[in-house]
Enzyme design. Structure first.
Site, PDB file in Angstrom:
ATOM      1  N   GLU A 260     -32.847  29.104 -20.639  1.00  0.00           N
ATOM      2  CA  GLU A 260     -32.024  27.943 -20.995  1.00  0.00           C
ATOM      3  C   GLU A 260     -32.406  26.734 -20.148  1.00  0.00           C
ATOM      4  O   GLU A 260     -32.529  26.877 -18.930  1.00  0.00           O
ATOM      5  CB  GLU A 260     -30.540  28.263 -20.788  1.00  0.00           C
ATOM      6  CG  GLU A 260     -30.027  29.290 -21.790  1.00  0.00           C
ATOM      7  CD  GLU A 260     -28.546  29.626 -21.635  1.00  0.00           C
ATOM      8  OE1 GLU A 260     -27.868  28.978 -20.824  1.00  0.00           O
ATOM      9  OE2 GLU A 260     -28.082  30.525 -22.330  1.00  0.00           O
ATOM     10  N   HIS A 278     -25.124  26.660 -25.072  1.00  0.00           N
ATOM     11  CA  HIS A 278     -24.273  27.281 -24.037  1.00  0.00           C
ATOM     12  C   HIS A 278     -23.003  26.458 -23.805  1.00  0.00           C
ATOM     13  O   HIS A 278     -22.742  25.989 -22.695  1.00  0.00           O
ATOM     14  CB  HIS A 278     -25.050  27.442 -22.726  1.00  0.00           C
ATOM     15  CG  HIS A 278     -24.437  28.479 -21.821  1.00  0.00           C
ATOM     16  ND1 HIS A 278     -25.175  29.284 -21.002  1.00  0.00           N
ATOM     17  CD2 HIS A 278     -23.150  28.856 -21.625  1.00  0.00           C
ATOM     18  CE1 HIS A 278     -24.371  30.097 -20.336  1.00  0.00           C
ATOM     19  NE2 HIS A 278     -23.126  29.848 -20.698  1.00  0.00           N
TER      20      HIS A 278
HETATM   21  P1  NAD Z   1     -14.886  40.616 -18.255  1.00  0.00           P
HETATM   22  O1  NAD Z   1     -15.402  41.000 -16.936  1.00  0.00           O
HETATM   23  O2  NAD Z   1     -13.441  40.273 -18.399  1.00  0.00           O
HETATM   24  O3  NAD Z   1     -15.181  41.781 -19.324  1.00  0.00           O
HETATM   25  C1  NAD Z   1     -16.398  42.442 -19.425  1.00  0.00           C
HETATM   26  C2  NAD Z   1     -16.177  43.738 -20.197  1.00  0.00           C
HETATM   27  O4  NAD Z   1     -17.452  44.342 -20.408  1.00  0.00           O
HETATM   28  C3  NAD Z   1     -15.319  44.772 -19.450  1.00  0.00           C
HETATM   29  O5  NAD Z   1     -14.275  45.250 -20.296  1.00  0.00           O
HETATM   30  C4  NAD Z   1     -16.300  45.892 -19.101  1.00  0.00           C
HETATM   31  O6  NAD Z   1     -15.673  47.174 -19.088  1.00  0.00           O
HETATM   32  C5  NAD Z   1     -17.313  45.754 -20.226  1.00  0.00           C
HETATM   33  N1  NAD Z   1     -18.623  46.316 -19.915  1.00  0.00           N
HETATM   34  C6  NAD Z   1     -19.310  46.287 -18.752  1.00  0.00           C
HETATM   35  N2  NAD Z   1     -20.502  46.900 -18.890  1.00  0.00           N
HETATM   36  C7  NAD Z   1     -20.572  47.330 -20.182  1.00  0.00           C
HETATM   37  C8  NAD Z   1     -21.547  48.049 -20.925  1.00  0.00           C
HETATM   38  N3  NAD Z   1     -22.683  48.466 -20.367  1.00  0.00           N
HETATM   39  N4  NAD Z   1     -21.283  48.311 -22.228  1.00  0.00           N
HETATM   40  C9  NAD Z   1     -20.131  47.911 -22.822  1.00  0.00           C
HETATM   41  N5  NAD Z   1     -19.148  47.252 -22.142  1.00  0.00           N
HETATM   42  C10 NAD Z   1     -19.365  46.958 -20.842  1.00  0.00           C
HETATM   43  O7  NAD Z   1     -15.822  39.409 -18.756  1.00  0.00           O
HETATM   44  P2  NAD Z   1     -15.439  38.166 -19.703  1.00  0.00           P
HETATM   45  O8  NAD Z   1     -14.736  37.129 -18.889  1.00  0.00           O
HETATM   46  O9  NAD Z   1     -14.808  38.674 -20.936  1.00  0.00           O
HETATM   47  O10 NAD Z   1     -16.916  37.587 -20.027  1.00  0.00           O
HETATM   48  C11 NAD Z   1     -17.737  38.209 -21.009  1.00  0.00           C
HETATM   49  C12 NAD Z   1     -19.078  37.479 -21.116  1.00  0.00           C
HETATM   50  O11 NAD Z   1     -18.894  36.128 -21.514  1.00  0.00           O
HETATM   51  C13 NAD Z   1     -19.891  37.424 -19.823  1.00  0.00           C
HETATM   52  O12 NAD Z   1     -21.243  37.688 -20.095  1.00  0.00           O
HETATM   53  C14 NAD Z   1     -19.795  35.972 -19.411  1.00  0.00           C
HETATM   54  O13 NAD Z   1     -20.902  35.580 -18.634  1.00  0.00           O
HETATM   55  C15 NAD Z   1     -19.750  35.294 -20.749  1.00  0.00           C
HETATM   56  N6  NAD Z   1     -19.243  33.917 -20.732  1.00  0.00           N
HETATM   57  C16 NAD Z   1     -19.918  32.999 -21.500  1.00  0.00           C
HETATM   58  C17 NAD Z   1     -19.487  31.676 -21.544  1.00  0.00           C
HETATM   59  C18 NAD Z   1     -20.212  30.676 -22.398  1.00  0.00           C
HETATM   60  O14 NAD Z   1     -20.187  29.506 -22.087  1.00  0.00           O
HETATM   61  N7  NAD Z   1     -20.832  31.078 -23.478  1.00  0.00           N
HETATM   62  C19 NAD Z   1     -18.373  31.291 -20.773  1.00  0.00           C
HETATM   63  C20 NAD Z   1     -17.689  32.253 -20.027  1.00  0.00           C
HETATM   64  C21 NAD Z   1     -18.136  33.579 -20.009  1.00  0.00           C
END
Ligand code: NAD
Length: 525
Positions: A260, A278
């Protein structure tokens, strides 16, 4: 008067909250020298991702008590240096979940109905309804990978669209998923086969990199639409490109990319790919929430109240922390190992304290253990304050007890079980260093750091040699090795300290070696 220095753009409502507790100076775009000068007499520093709060900045501060990060990730803050100086770091982990969930729904609809392509065509003066014929979300199966903060918000919204939801998240119990109306599947491949729409919401870790690879894409339906608003590295972009180009799947909607901003990314040349730069968290509300949540946290810290989003631990009085500190670090490491070995939905954990520890108040050790247990699977934001609450929400039953057995002195024994496995480990502090003394009942002695492979096997000639050769074939260097056994020819455990992590492919090869019972790879931070 408390001096609050804000060095990245912050929402005006957040500034108003901060003004209730101090004198606010907003100084964005500072050079390093200017920051080093200004930080000297600041009591509070508030940043987003722009300001690099390095060790020298922290060391220059003479009065700094709190650093606030308006957002989740604290990679731009040297948290260790802050902790050493007794500075509390707070963040706002939950500020953007709804915004990301809404963008996910937006992209899902946009891909299903070809909205961006149709808009572009309309603006070119065309009127082509046939070409942009879409599909409905209603009645379709949505596969949600990762049922954390954002995944759960997506589930709620998708249900309102009349979708059937299946989820893949090995770390949450079935009952928790069912209470959200999600059918949990054990295998990501099953999700890929059954889903019409697939959306990713897991953190990017060595385990989740390319969680959607060629194998998974090949299993998807011809009409499948994949949405990624999490992290770029989760999907193998090369395999995705080939599948989309050959129309093996219908479309992809991407907010995130492996590189990115993307440079010459072939995905962006395809008609069946839509995307955004993003911008999951780029909403008025998410930016406001990031600022106001962190401002409220700062207010609480300054007033001596309990702040929920404390990233580090200097808020615990040093006299209370005292000799517990090394044990907290040990417990956090043990938690990290336990989750990576169990690699599933943990349902019961027992912590048994021995030696002097048996006479101490162990609440902080338990919290540190839970923080370590949850951190390999959750995005940043897990801390000593919220770890017990998150563990409870995931139905993890934690029991503490003491023993008068003095075998290992001041030690912590963890016995844990998940839906798949049982595991036990004993750790102690020896010469001020954490040392692991027992793994699943086998006596060992090693310092937990770097990459570890814990391999259960039957003690037969050639088994260890074959494991070493397999690792060598893949260029994985063994830095140290120990074998624990109870009797010759019986079940044994092999512990390897490795210089590199072990890819899944190599893990599978090791599992095929005769007499190998189980292998767990643990990557310690
Ligand atoms: P979170 O920590 O609340 O939840 C993550 C979930 O993934 C948990 O329930 C965990 O048990 C599960 N998990 C972990 N490893 C796993 C695997 N191998 N297989 C299946 N499940 C698994 O995270 P969140 O706050 O919900 O964030 C999720 C994603 O969104 C992250 O990658 C974060 O970086 C991304 N995000 C993107 C943006 C954007 O601008 N697009 C903004 C914020 C967050």
């Amino acid at each position: 008067m408390v001096k609050i220095l804000v060095t990245d753009p912050l929402h005006e409502d957040a500034i108003k909250i901060l003004e209730e507790v101090g004198e606010v100076e907003v100084a964005t775009g500072l050079t390093k020298e200017q920051l080093l000068e200004k930080i000297k007499d600041a009591d509070v520093l508030v940043v987003r991702s722009g300001t690099k709060v390095t060790r020298d900045v922290i060391e220059r501060a003479e009065k700094l008590k709190v650093i606030g990060r308006a957002g989740v990730g604290v990679d731009n803050i040297d948290v260790e240096a802050a902790t050493e100086k007794g500075i509390i770091v707070v963040n706002a982990p939950d500020a953007s979940s709804i915004s990301v969930a809404e963008l996910t729904m937006g992209l899902m609809l946009a891909a299903a109905r070809n909205i961006p392509q149709a808009t572009a065509s309309l603006k070119r003066g065309e009127w082509d309804r046939k070409r942009f014929k879409g599909i409905e979300l209603y009645g379709k199966t949505l596969g949600v990978i990762g049922l954390g903060r954002i995944g759960q918000q997506v589930v709620k919204r998708a249900k309102a669209f009349g979708m059937n939801i299946i989820g893949y998240d090995p770390y949450i119990p079935k009952e928790v998923a069912e209470s959200m109306g999600v059918e949990l599947v054990d295998d990501i491949n099953e999700l890929c086969k059954r889903a019409d729409f697939i959306t990713l919401h897991v953190p990017l870790t060595p385990k989740t990199r390319h969680i959607i690879g060629r194998e998974q894409i090949n299993l998807m339906k011809k009409n499948a639409i994949i949405v990624n608003c999490a992290r770029g590295g989760l999907i193998d972009e090369k395999a995705l490109y080939e599948a989309l180009k050959e129309k093996k799947i219908r479309a992809a909607a991407l907010d995130v990319f492996e590189e990115e901003p993307p440079k010459d990314n072939p995905l962006l040349t395809l008609d069946n790919v839509i995307g955004t730069p993003h911008q999951g968290a780029s909403t008025e509300e998410a930016q406001k929430a990031a600022g106001t949540i962190v401002a409220e946290q700062i207010k609480k810290v300054l007033r001596g109240e309990l702040a929920e989003n404390v990233v580090n631990m200097p808020n615990i009085p040093q006299e209370k922390l005292g000799k517990l500190k090394p044990y907290m670090l040990l417990a956090e490491t043990l938690g990290n190992i336990v989750m990576q070995v169990l690699d599933g939905s943990v349902n019961r954990v027992e912590l048994v304290y021995s030696g002097e520890l048996a006479k101490e108040k162990t609440d902080l050790i338990k919290r540190a253990f839970l923080k370590g247990l949850l951190s390999p699977i959750l995005l940043a934001g897990i801390n000593l304050v919220n770890a017990p609450v998150i563990a409870k929400n995931r139905n993890i039953n934690v029991v503490e007890s003491t023993t008068s057995e003095e075998k290992y002195g001041n030690a912590i024994k963890i016995t844990a079980e998940s839906d798949k496995k049982k595991f036990s480990i004993v750790g102690a502090i020896i010469n001020n260093k954490p040392v692991i003394l027992e793994v699943d009942g086998y006596e060992v002695s090693f310092i937990p750091e770097g990459v570890l492979a814990i391999i259960k096997h039957i003690d037969r000639p050639g088994t260890i040699g074959r494991v070493c050769l397999t690792l060598g074939d893949y260029g994985i260097n063994i830095a140290g090795m120990q074998v624990g056994r109870k009797e010759p020819g019986g079940e044994s455990v092999m512990l390897l300290n490795l210089d590199h992590t072990v890819p899944d492919e190599v893990v599978e090869k090791i599992k095929e070696i005769p007499n190998i019972k189980d292998i767990a790879v643990v990557d310690l931070p």
